[in-house]
Design an enzyme around this catalytic site. Sequence first.
Site, PDB file in Angstrom:
ATOM      1  N   THR A   1      25.019  -5.342  39.691  1.00  0.00           N
ATOM      2  CA  THR A   1      25.237  -6.203  40.839  1.00  0.00           C
ATOM      3  C   THR A   1      25.203  -5.389  42.131  1.00  0.00           C
ATOM      4  O   THR A   1      25.494  -4.210  42.117  1.00  0.00           O
ATOM      5  CB  THR A   1      26.634  -6.813  40.651  1.00  0.00           C
ATOM      6  OG1 THR A   1      26.608  -7.575  39.462  1.00  0.00           O
ATOM      7  CG2 THR A   1      27.060  -7.670  41.810  1.00  0.00           C
TER       8      THR A   1
ATOM      9  N   ARG B 146      24.268 -18.424  30.928  1.00  0.00           N
ATOM     10  CA  ARG B 146      25.512 -17.691  31.191  1.00  0.00           C
ATOM     11  C   ARG B 146      25.607 -17.311  32.665  1.00  0.00           C
ATOM     12  O   ARG B 146      24.631 -16.882  33.277  1.00  0.00           O
ATOM     13  CB  ARG B 146      25.556 -16.436  30.323  1.00  0.00           C
ATOM     14  CG  ARG B 146      26.764 -15.524  30.590  1.00  0.00           C
ATOM     15  CD  ARG B 146      26.401 -14.392  31.527  1.00  0.00           C
ATOM     16  NE  ARG B 146      27.494 -13.417  31.640  1.00  0.00           N
ATOM     17  CZ  ARG B 146      27.503 -12.413  32.516  1.00  0.00           C
ATOM     18  NH1 ARG B 146      26.506 -12.249  33.333  1.00  0.00           N
ATOM     19  NH2 ARG B 146      28.512 -11.583  32.566  1.00  0.00           N
TER      20      ARG B 146
ATOM     21  N   ASP C 283      30.690 -13.225  37.009  1.00  0.00           N
ATOM     22  CA  ASP C 283      31.726 -13.362  38.040  1.00  0.00           C
ATOM     23  C   ASP C 283      31.178 -13.517  39.458  1.00  0.00           C
ATOM     24  O   ASP C 283      31.912 -13.929  40.355  1.00  0.00           O
ATOM     25  CB  ASP C 283      32.660 -12.150  38.000  1.00  0.00           C
ATOM     26  CG  ASP C 283      31.914 -10.849  38.268  1.00  0.00           C
ATOM     27  OD1 ASP C 283      30.819 -10.659  37.700  1.00  0.00           O
ATOM     28  OD2 ASP C 283      32.424 -10.029  39.053  1.00  0.00           O
TER      29      ASP C 283
ATOM     30  N   GLY D 225      30.616  -5.515  37.488  1.00  0.00           N
ATOM     31  CA  GLY D 225      31.091  -5.066  36.182  1.00  0.00           C
ATOM     32  C   GLY D 225      30.896  -6.143  35.147  1.00  0.00           C
ATOM     33  O   GLY D 225      30.065  -7.039  35.310  1.00  0.00           O
TER      34      GLY D 225
END
Lengths: 355, 355
Positions: A220, A248, A251, A272
């Site tokens: 990310t 899917r 976050d 992460g």
Amino acid sequence: MKRFASLLVVIALLAVPIVVTAQKTGRPGVLQLQSPQNPRLGFVIHGGAGVITRGSLTPEQEKEYRAKLEEAVLAGYKALKEGKSGLDAIEIAIRIMEDSPLFNAGKGAVFTADGKNELDASIMDGKSLNAGAVAGLHRVKNPITLARAVMEKSPHVMMIGEGAEKFAEEQKIELVDPKYFFTQRRWDSLQRIIKEEQDKAKKEGSASVTRELAENRFGTVGAVALDKDGNLASGTSTGGMTYKKYGRVGDVPVIGAGTYADNATCAVSATGWGEFFIRLTVARDIASLMEYRALPVQQAADTVIQQKLQKAGGDGGVIAIDKFGNIGISFNSEGMYRAYIDKEGKPVVEIYKQQ
Amino acid sequence: MKRFASLLVVIALLAVPIVVTAQKTGRPGVLQLQSPQNPRLGFVIHGGAGVITRGSLTPEQEKEYRAKLEEAVLAGYKALKEGKSGLDAIEIAIRIMEDSPLFNAGKGAVFTADGKNELDASIMDGKSLNAGAVAGLHRVKNPITLARAVMEKSPHVMMIGEGAEKFAEEQKIELVDPKYFFTQRRWDSLQRIIKEEQDKAKKEGSASVTRELAENRFGTVGAVALDKDGNLASGTSTGGMTYKKYGRVGDVPVIGAGTYADNATCAVSATGWGEFFIRLTVARDIASLMEYRALPVQQAADTVIQQKLQKAGGDGGVIAIDKFGNIGISFNSEGMYRAYIDKEGKPVVEIYKQQ
């Protein structure tokens, strides 16, 4: 030699008396940006966390990453110095990383199990607590720009899939052919995972997380900013997880997990293992530790990453900044691509755990 | 007469010495469920908050709502008494509300601007902090069941759109023709909004939130539970917002916004103007006020709903329960469909602000 130079930078930083928290935590990247030249400006970016050990990158690759991180952090900082908002700085820096094939966001997005690229992003304005988040995009060149449009041009916070792309079209945000996101490196990575998964399934009769998958989980990009008006902002953008299935979502587009900003506390961008960051509402929890426990930003970040996330079995990291320009950087992975502007207004680029 | 009876219930509740917090807040629905007969069992549901004033429902409608809420709360509580988990109780109760046309979830889902039904849901296990969330569904009869499957049968937390439905298919979760979600009442509501928006656009040249839209914004269902093992859990399910566009997603599938559960603090399910619940991470913030400020559950819920949400300009409500079975109910809308099990093991159903 580069290692020695980095070490010198760290020593120099720690020696500056203003770096109070850094001395407490023994961690670089914690400093106040309140010199008269740069009143209350602060800018930090990350390009993903993961298994980035010294030696896993060739010298050429490392050079490329360092150059692109420096370009992005300087571009965002330049915007702040010109009086632009933190949101502007974040969008500018993240677009540079999205346009680079180096990071798992925009152009360099990883592939899903179906061989597609599915992109997510979010942005938050610490002044108004307004936020924008998008997920499941296939055609938006710069998801961070769409997230900002959702925040500023719609009454909503979150839009997903085709609906979000329809909104992008109406807002005249650049759409590209899904092929734009093809990169050989990410494609090869998917093929290796498919093969590993097949081999594994043959052996064990079940497909779980492979080595390749574990190493390709992260990537990310994100940025946090403190602008001249004292406003905090944060943004995050991702290409998801290699080999991900079933639409899917991690976050990144979950406000409070991958992104949070509140002028009263701090701005946070995370990277992460997304599932753990959602469960622990990592970004919001760092802000909450400042709001309710009055922890300094570095200590709040360390509490959530080094204690709570570590205990839960997740990994990754965060960048954060508070209203005084104090920076908090914390990760429990091997490395995290990151860069910030030091108190002299100079860019500092770091990759490994021990610089 | 009904009003008088409700008042008696409230007075009776307040008179019970065990209801400490209720006396402080002057609010019903705050009680401890630690009688010897029902050691540490607790169950609360909601059927949405919004402009529900006395007189806006016909006596027949009110009777229908009360009967369905009672059926759902009793079914969940029965499961808990039989030794089933909080997650089981939540799924059972929410499925009953999803299968009813009365609530904006499952069968009774409202229509998007395109005349579709788009459903979201989430569930969280306070013991493991594991969670499951789904968004943008068109064919899943019971979204709460799919959210639970995401949590228990996949390594992920959040799945959206077609990918999520593919997972549902693989998990043999009941899919229905999208026509299943057609109800005349919701369709008529969409048509009225479209007309109001068109009239408004003609007059003002812009389409903003109409009266009909404001009144039809809410209607999520949810449940929180404390089971015999002392585990907390929460779940929420919604049909979204009438006339919503662009794949808009509200707070329901955002862990920390519409749903949160942590054995260390509380379980929360929210309903209301989703955008505000995301920005304020409402469910997580209630848990954080317990975690970091040691507030009782009712006070934590009131702080977030009556102060923070109110100040931000949002509206809606929450149900919450802590590990001792203390219930917190708070809303700043006119009404909230809700039901809970009192300390005698009897169901209490409430709709309006003043019972």
